[in-house]
Motif scaffolding. Structure first.
Motif, PDB file in Angstrom:
ATOM      1  N   GLU A 132      70.599  -8.566 -23.155  1.00 46.41           N
ATOM      2  CA  GLU A 132      72.099  -8.398 -22.954  1.00 46.41           C
ATOM      3  C   GLU A 132      72.788  -6.952 -22.791  1.00 46.41           C
ATOM      4  O   GLU A 132      74.070  -6.807 -22.112  1.00 46.41           O
ATOM      5  CB  GLU A 132      72.619  -8.995 -24.240  1.00 46.41           C
ATOM      6  N   LEU A 133      72.070  -6.089 -23.051  1.00 47.42           N
ATOM      7  CA  LEU A 133      72.657  -4.691 -22.722  1.00 47.42           C
ATOM      8  C   LEU A 133      72.359  -3.965 -21.447  1.00 47.42           C
ATOM      9  O   LEU A 133      72.862  -3.135 -21.130  1.00 47.42           O
ATOM     10  CB  LEU A 133      71.990  -3.731 -23.770  1.00 47.42           C
ATOM     11  N   VAL A 134      71.583  -4.762 -20.444  1.00 50.20           N
ATOM     12  CA  VAL A 134      71.324  -4.407 -19.220  1.00 50.20           C
ATOM     13  C   VAL A 134      72.525  -4.603 -18.482  1.00 50.20           C
ATOM     14  O   VAL A 134      73.152  -5.859 -18.223  1.00 50.20           O
ATOM     15  CB  VAL A 134      70.127  -4.833 -18.872  1.00 50.20           C
ATOM     16  N   MET A 147      68.542 -20.520 -27.284  1.00 47.41           N
ATOM     17  CA  MET A 147      69.249 -19.474 -27.203  1.00 47.41           C
ATOM     18  C   MET A 147      68.869 -18.811 -28.876  1.00 47.41           C
ATOM     19  O   MET A 147      68.515 -19.406 -29.588  1.00 47.41           O
ATOM     20  CB  MET A 147      70.813 -19.427 -26.997  1.00 47.41           C
ATOM     21  N   ILE A 148      69.545 -17.457 -28.880  1.00 50.07           N
ATOM     22  CA  ILE A 148      69.054 -16.770 -29.961  1.00 50.07           C
ATOM     23  C   ILE A 148      70.382 -16.124 -30.665  1.00 50.07           C
ATOM     24  O   ILE A 148      71.133 -15.346 -29.769  1.00 50.07           O
ATOM     25  CB  ILE A 148      68.104 -15.848 -29.742  1.00 50.07           C
ATOM     26  N   PRO A 149      70.598 -16.214 -31.970  1.00 50.56           N
ATOM     27  CA  PRO A 149      72.055 -15.654 -32.347  1.00 50.56           C
ATOM     28  C   PRO A 149      71.787 -14.215 -32.476  1.00 50.56           C
ATOM     29  O   PRO A 149      71.055 -13.600 -32.389  1.00 50.56           O
ATOM     30  CB  PRO A 149      72.059 -16.400 -33.799  1.00 50.56           C
ATOM     31  N   ALA A 150      73.032 -13.363 -32.411  1.00 53.18           N
ATOM     32  CA  ALA A 150      73.163 -12.078 -32.652  1.00 53.18           C
ATOM     33  C   ALA A 150      72.943 -11.804 -34.115  1.00 53.18           C
ATOM     34  O   ALA A 150      72.703 -12.501 -34.856  1.00 53.18           O
ATOM     35  CB  ALA A 150      74.657 -11.697 -32.129  1.00 53.18           C
ATOM     36  N   PRO A 151      72.647 -10.523 -34.224  1.00 52.26           N
ATOM     37  CA  PRO A 151      72.228  -9.944 -35.253  1.00 52.26           C
ATOM     38  C   PRO A 151      73.418 -10.373 -36.424  1.00 52.26           C
ATOM     39  O   PRO A 151      74.432 -10.350 -36.192  1.00 52.26           O
ATOM     40  CB  PRO A 151      71.981  -8.370 -35.341  1.00 52.26           C
ATOM     41  N   VAL A 152      73.042 -10.724 -37.794  1.00 55.14           N
ATOM     42  CA  VAL A 152      74.220 -11.211 -38.600  1.00 55.14           C
ATOM     43  C   VAL A 152      73.749 -10.797 -39.971  1.00 55.14           C
ATOM     44  O   VAL A 152      72.299 -11.084 -40.130  1.00 55.14           O
ATOM     45  CB  VAL A 152      74.511 -12.631 -38.602  1.00 55.14           C
ATOM     46  N   ASP A 153      74.556 -10.405 -40.958  1.00 57.82           N
ATOM     47  CA  ASP A 153      73.970 -10.041 -42.257  1.00 57.82           C
ATOM     48  C   ASP A 153      74.328 -11.403 -43.104  1.00 57.82           C
ATOM     49  O   ASP A 153      75.215 -12.153 -42.727  1.00 57.82           O
ATOM     50  CB  ASP A 153      74.820  -9.117 -43.009  1.00 57.82           C
ATOM     51  N   ILE A 196      75.726 -23.024 -36.598  1.00 59.95           N
ATOM     52  CA  ILE A 196      74.399 -22.303 -36.166  1.00 59.95           C
ATOM     53  C   ILE A 196      74.192 -22.583 -34.764  1.00 59.95           C
ATOM     54  O   ILE A 196      74.033 -21.781 -33.908  1.00 59.95           O
ATOM     55  CB  ILE A 196      73.388 -22.791 -36.781  1.00 59.95           C
ATOM     56  N   PRO A 197      74.615 -23.888 -34.209  1.00 59.13           N
ATOM     57  CA  PRO A 197      74.549 -23.916 -32.374  1.00 59.13           C
ATOM     58  C   PRO A 197      75.726 -23.103 -31.986  1.00 59.13           C
ATOM     59  O   PRO A 197      75.457 -22.280 -30.830  1.00 59.13           O
ATOM     60  CB  PRO A 197      75.004 -25.464 -32.420  1.00 59.13           C
ATOM     61  N   LEU A 198      76.621 -22.644 -32.628  1.00 63.51           N
ATOM     62  CA  LEU A 198      77.745 -21.735 -31.868  1.00 63.51           C
ATOM     63  C   LEU A 198      77.294 -20.370 -32.002  1.00 63.51           C
ATOM     64  O   LEU A 198      77.461 -19.554 -31.106  1.00 63.51           O
ATOM     65  CB  LEU A 198      79.030 -21.878 -32.736  1.00 63.51           C
ATOM     66  N   MET A 199      76.464 -20.187 -33.080  1.00 59.77           N
ATOM     67  CA  MET A 199      75.970 -18.764 -33.055  1.00 59.77           C
ATOM     68  C   MET A 199      74.709 -18.586 -32.081  1.00 59.77           C
ATOM     69  O   MET A 199      74.536 -17.459 -31.380  1.00 59.77           O
ATOM     70  CB  MET A 199      75.703 -18.334 -34.648  1.00 59.77           C
ATOM     71  N   LYS A 200      73.934 -19.580 -32.009  1.00 59.05           N
ATOM     72  CA  LYS A 200      72.651 -19.507 -31.152  1.00 59.05           C
ATOM     73  C   LYS A 200      73.446 -19.281 -29.570  1.00 59.05           C
ATOM     74  O   LYS A 200      72.767 -18.509 -28.869  1.00 59.05           O
ATOM     75  CB  LYS A 200      72.089 -20.909 -31.162  1.00 59.05           C
ATOM     76  N   PHE A 201      74.362 -19.884 -29.424  1.00 68.39           N
ATOM     77  CA  PHE A 201      74.896 -19.593 -27.910  1.00 68.39           C
ATOM     78  C   PHE A 201      75.830 -18.436 -27.872  1.00 68.39           C
ATOM     79  O   PHE A 201      76.390 -18.311 -26.745  1.00 68.39           O
ATOM     80  CB  PHE A 201      75.805 -20.954 -27.610  1.00 68.39           C
ATOM     81  N   ARG A 202      76.142 -17.948 -29.094  1.00 73.20           N
ATOM     82  CA  ARG A 202      76.797 -16.611 -29.179  1.00 73.20           C
ATOM     83  C   ARG A 202      78.345 -16.987 -28.766  1.00 73.20           C
ATOM     84  O   ARG A 202      78.895 -15.896 -28.570  1.00 73.20           O
ATOM     85  CB  ARG A 202      76.197 -15.476 -28.460  1.00 73.20           C
ATOM     86  N   LEU A 203      78.579 -18.107 -28.836  1.00 75.96           N
ATOM     87  CA  LEU A 203      80.071 -18.487 -28.964  1.00 75.96           C
ATOM     88  C   LEU A 203      80.649 -17.964 -30.389  1.00 75.96           C
ATOM     89  O   LEU A 203      81.957 -17.674 -30.403  1.00 75.96           O
ATOM     90  CB  LEU A 203      80.370 -19.705 -28.677  1.00 75.96           C
TER      91      LEU A 203
END
Lengths: 276, 797
Positions: free
Chosen positions: B134-136, A1-7, A38-45
């Motif tokens: 994810e936006l769909v 999985m891929i994390p959400a955008p983050v600063d 990082i794993p939590l972020m990759k799962f977007r948890l």
């Protein structure tokens, strides 16, 4: 999985990290070794909007003799704990438990402070801290305070650290020559414990402290076992109380009944090995 | 085993390091995800979170408006674009009336498993594609899900709402029903085992991925895919998209393992090719590890019932088997055929006078199943080998003795023996395999130690498990496949050509993804032609370079593809001999070929190396009249029979009765894969195969909740073992050459997997037998073992 955008903010110092936390509040997360976050972020948890990287704060990586205790910088890696002669002599359970975390690549990046601050009930090192009767130093905008291990873990993945506080140091009372044991039960060498039990017979009149891994929402001391031992119970009788006051999780590795049984078995083994 | 790097005269049969490895081990291998082209677009898949749901509406505008997003397509839009002319293919319709619901790359009306694709985003970055997906916003009408074979059988909900039943097919293999009935009617002993072959998530080190590149002039597409089957893929993409085969080039670059999971024709492959062709831009996708539980087929998924009828001494009179097989949501390339591949092996290595097998295939709302290392055969071996231990207990003899009493050919050597399951086994010699395994394992000492622990009442008990397996390899005689309704043949193609410099180029249609074809084929050629194996270059895995081939699966590469290479070498030598005779002014019959040179019999000074002949064939200055220039030959080998490797495995486990923990203490395997080309590669295959089977026995299971959600799609909870979990294995071999091919080779890629799950569970049951435990389900987790012990103890008191 891929994390959400983050600063991403790289902290130049502990104070800079605290300033960044103060500025961003709940939106920010500290990044140390990254092996929990990082794993939590990759799962977007976990979806922090700012990552404050403290991984390069080399002055928070140390293992020093503090007189009656060993002082460990929060950014000390598990690998450094595992191989520390000082810990092996004066707080051997910390060195041993560090060697039981994950696999070598995890141990080379994961940090003691990161593991404790994450507060995962299934992690190994919080139990070692609890059984050792240690404490942590938290630094915030208003200065430093010491939090005893028994007050550190407040809820599932929650600790007594405030959102603008940074853990800087971990203190382990010396237990030179004292009996100790860590019983970790898992299915593969690299896994989290299904259940674990840490015991340190402090030998200085405190009696034996027993901490449990993955037997409830937080890393926990077993007060039932501790009280029984203080009252003169045998190891077997004390261990039979190991599941008291726990609320073990249920997952693919086992239900509450099985975990309760494991807690009794592992505490018995830990007490036997620690010589309590 | 010590590997040699030198090039002795006879390299076949010697352990040699793989010529592929330096590149792979130093990170020089190029996998699909390593290959990039300008202007490429990433696909992001919008996947159904529901196991079964009608698609009410799809709102794509928010995703389409995101920066970097090129397009968003729903299934309905894609259908309207005319990108495909047929659904995803099932090449093995096992019966004429098999139910096969249409399966398009993107669902149009309903999703049938969690992860079914309902829309696809194209964006200029991988992260952008995932963010946009994810936006769909998809609205679903959730329908009841069929989340297990039991629910599928029950049928109160159907996996496809427009079908009345979940049953896909009924397939019988009943050579003589009356004889089977009679065998059971007159038997002294009947044992019955009911086993669950849990679903497994194949976990190749490299996940799947695709990159489709359209030619600048349009009309041609090159697809890089992490696939085992570029040749089959090319045919199937042409058949489903209508694109002419000649306009498609499929390349499997370095491929990091497959284990069957990369032999399919997948939605992502069709989407990449058709969208790249439509848009004139490269289109790519790499599955994430967590996505793989939904985007790549799974293995196993069967409920088995096996009964053995035997006489008083335990001599088998008949074997009766029924299995219910979980197809998952759709028929993929060979989904329904997997149980059939196993059907012929439920008689194992035994002399079974009467046999009957039936299989019912069922749809569920789970990820489709298909081939996974062994494909049907580990399941079969597990069932018969578990049941043999049950029979041993019933008869009151040891597990070794019950097997010896029933071995085909009396446990001695045999060739071309017809079995009750209708197949003719090429060769076998099972008794010595058992002897060797017990000797190497130290069986008598193990039993003594087991008894000591039992007598002492120790909490850590020991169990010893045996398994004698046989497998069907060398897939396959084309006629046999035709008889099973399979949609292709089983031949393999090879070209062997001498280059002007005296080096040799081999083109093979067999597609390696970790097996070491380049090394093994070089060794075969080196010995045949008398040259250095390093002078052999093996070309493969690109349909433009190797246009003919049927790829790699079913332990077929060596026994079909490698044999084709050897036969092509023979043809090269034949032609070279004519040239040598012509140039040496000798009679061809008077020439001998040895050590890479032709010599006139009786005149050792008159000799001509084959490299010189090759150069002469290239210049064509002095060839026999009418002979074509160049030294190059090709062979398409269609094997006359399958090959049947076998072996005996001994697993030793320690069971901690206090915790239920099972640890594998020792493992011995004696494998017989016929003639060995490279024993080092054989060992590697056996090691990996054993661990994969042990993984099924002790660790791995794709678990689903009642709604059809996979509970453990990540490596956090899906427990693939590492080297730390297995002991150093003791390996040995016997050699019984196959009669199915001139090299005498049998295949070894799946062998370890086929023997090890049964050996380990037999060992666990053996450890627990004092409690009266006769079976335990896989995986034998600590919790499951502990509860089994508690129940058994409760039952005793």
């Amino acid at each position: 999985m891929i994390p959400a955008p983050v600063d991403y903010v790289e902290a130049e110092s502990a104070d800079a990290a605290i300033a960044a936390l103060t500025q961003h509040g709940d939106e920010a997360k500290l990044l140390a070794g990254g092996h929990s976050l990082i794993p939590l972020m990759k799962f977007r948890l976990a979806t922090p909007t700012v990552l404050v990287d403290i991984g390069r704060l080399g002055d928070l990586s140390y293992i020093n003799d503090g007189g009656d205790h060993i002082a460990i910088g929060a950014l000390t890696t598990h690998r450094a704990l595992e191989t520390s002669a000082l810990l092996q002599a004066d707080a051997p359970i910390m060195a041993h438990v560090a060697s039981q975390v994950g696999d070598p690549s995890v141990r080379h990046r994961g940090t003691l402070g990161g593991s404790l601050a994450h507060g995962d009930p299934a992690s190994d090192l919080p139990a070692a801290l609890l059984a050792s009767g240690g404490s942590v130093v938290a630094k915030g905008p208003n200065g430093e305070r010491v939090i005893p291990a028994s007050e550190l873990f407040t809820g599932f993945l929650e600790t007594a650290l405030a959102a603008d506080e940074l853990m800087t140091e971990v203190r382990i009372p010396k237990a030179t020559g004292a009996g100790w044991s860590y019983q970790k039960f898992n299915r593969r060498a690299q896994d989290w414990a299904i259940v674990g039990a840490a015991a340190v017979a402090s030998g200085n009149g405190d009696g034996t402290r027993v901490a449990l891994v993955n037997m409830g929402p937080t890393p926990m001391l077993s007060s039932a076992v501790g009280s029984a031992l203080s009252g003169g119970a045998s190891a077997a009788d004390a261990a039979a109380l190991a599941a008291e006051g726990t609320s073990p999780p249920e997952d693919l590795n086992g239900d509450a009944e099985y975990r309760s049984h494991l807690a009794r078995v592992l505490v018995k083994r830990a007490l036997d090995e620690a010589g309590s | 085993m010590t590997a040699t790097e030198s090039a002795p005269a006879n390299v076949v049969g010697t352990p040699r390091l793989r010529k592929e490895d330096p590149k792979l081990l130093t990170g020089e291998g190029k996998y699909v995800d390593d290959i990039h082209v300008p202007g490429e677009l990433w696909m992001g898949m919008v996947r159904s979170p529901h196991a079964h749901a009608k698609i009410s509406s799809i709102e794509t505008s928010a995703a389409a408006e995101m920066d970097g997003v090129h397009a968003v397509y729903t299934g309905a839009q894609l259908a309207d674009m005319g990108l495909w002319i047929a659904p995803l293919p099932c090449a093995w319709p096992v019966t004429d009336d098999m139910v096969n619901p249409p399966h398009f790359p993107v669902a149009t009306e309903a999703a049938h498993h969690v992860g079914d694709i309902v829309a696809v985003v194209l964006a200029d970055s991988r992260y952008g594609a995932v963010d946009a997906a994810e936006l769909v916003d998809v609205e679903y009408e959730v329908l009841p899900a069929v989340a297990s074979i039991a629910e599928a059988r029950d049928g109160s909900a159907t996996a496809h709402h427009d079908l009345d039943s979940n049953k896909a097919f009924h397939w019988p293999l009943m050579p003589d029903p009356d004889a089977l009935e009679a065998a059971f009617a007159s038997a002294t002993h009947v044992v019955k085992g009911e086993f669950v072959q849990q679903r497994l998530i194949p976990a190749a080190m490299e996940p799947r991925g695709v990159l489709a590149i359209p030619s600048p002039a349009g009309g041609d597409v090159t697809l890089y895919s992490a696939t085992q089957v570029p040749h089959i893929l090319k045919v199937m993409i042409a058949a489903t998209t209508g694109l002419p085969e000649a306009k498609l080039r499929i390349i499997a670059p370095s491929v990091g393992g497959g284990f069957g999971a990369k032999l399919n024709v997948n939605p992502d492959e069709l989407l990449a090719v058709t969208l790249a062709n439509k848009l004139g831009r490269a289109v790519r996708w790499t599955e994430s590890r967590s996505e793989a539980a939904f985007s790549t087929h799974q293995g196993r998924g069967q409920l088995q019932t096996i009964e053995i009828a035997a006489d008083e001494s335990g001599k088998i009179a008949g074997v009766r088997v029924h299995i219910d097989a979980d197809m998952g949501a759709y028929m993929m390339l060979i989904t329904p055929g997997v149980p059939l591949l196993g059907s012929f092996l439920y008689t194992g290595v035994y002399d079974v006078p009467a046999f009957g097998f039936t299989c019912d295939g069922y749809f569920t709302n789970l990820t489709p199943t298909d081939a996974y290392r062994g494909a049907g055969r580990p399941e079969a071996s597990y069932a018969i080998e578990r049941a043999m231990d049950m029979l041993a207990a019933k008869v009151g003899v040891g597990p070794d003795e019950i097997r010896r009493r029933n071995y085909l050919g009396g446990g001695g050597p045999f060739e071309n023996l017809e079995t009750a399951s209708t197949l003719v086994f090429d060769s076998g010699n099972y008794g010595p395999s058992m002897d060797a395994a017990l000797e190497m394992a130290g069986y008598a000492d193990l039993r003594a130690e087991q008894q000591r622990r039992r007598d002492a009442g120790e909490s850590k008990q020991m169990g010893i498990g045996l398994c004698t397996y046989v497998e069907i390899c060398g897939l396959a005689p084309s006629r046999a496949l035709g008889g099973l309704n399979y949609g292709a043949g089983g031949w393999e193609h090879a070209v062997v050509r001498f280059l002007p410099t005296g080096k040799v180029e081999v083109v093979t249609g067999s597609t390696p993804h970790g097996q070491g074809h380049e090394t093994s084929w070089s060794m075969i050629v080196a010995d045949k032609l008398g040259i250095d194996p390093d002078d052999v270059q093996v070309l493969h895995s690109d349909t433009a370079i190797s246009p003919l081939g049927l790829d790699t699966y079913g332990s077929r590469s060596l026994a079909v593809g490698g044999v084709a290479v050897a036969m092509a070498c023979d043809k090269v030598i034949e032609k070279a001999k004519l040239i040598a005779a012509h140039q040496m002014e000798a009679n061809a019959d008077d020439l001998e070929f040895a050590g890479g040179a032709f010599t006139v019999k009786g005149s050792p000074e008159s000799t001509m190396p084959i490299q010189a002949i090759a150069f002469g064939a290239f210049t064509a200055h002095n060839l026999p009249d009418g002979m074509e220039p160049n030294l190059q030959e090709q062979v398409t080998f269609d094997p006359p029979n399958f090959a049947f490797p076998f072996g005996t495995h001994v697993a030793v486990v320690e069971v901690d009765e206090d915790t239920g923990d099972v640890s594998l203490m020792d493992y011995t395997a004696i494998d017989d894969c016929g003639t060995q080309i490279n024993p080092l590669i054989v060992e590697g295959q056996v090691h990996g195969g054993i661990v994969q089977g042990v993984a099924q026995a002790l660790w791995e299971e794709a678990s689903y909740d009642a709604d059809g959600n996979c509970k453990n799609p990540s490596f956090l909870d899906y427990l693939v073992p590492s080297a730390a979990e297995v002991p150093s294995m003791k390996l040995g071999s016997t050699t019984t050459p196959s009669t199915s091919n001139p090299l005498g080779v049998k295949g070894v890629g799946e062998a370890g997997t086929i023997g090890s799950a049964a050996a380990v569970i037999n060992a666990v049951c053996d450890a627990l037998s004092p409690y009266g435990v006769t079976d335990i389900a896989m995986p034998a987790t600590p919790a499951r073992v502990w509860k089994t012990i508690q129940q058994a103890k409760g039952g005793q008191s």
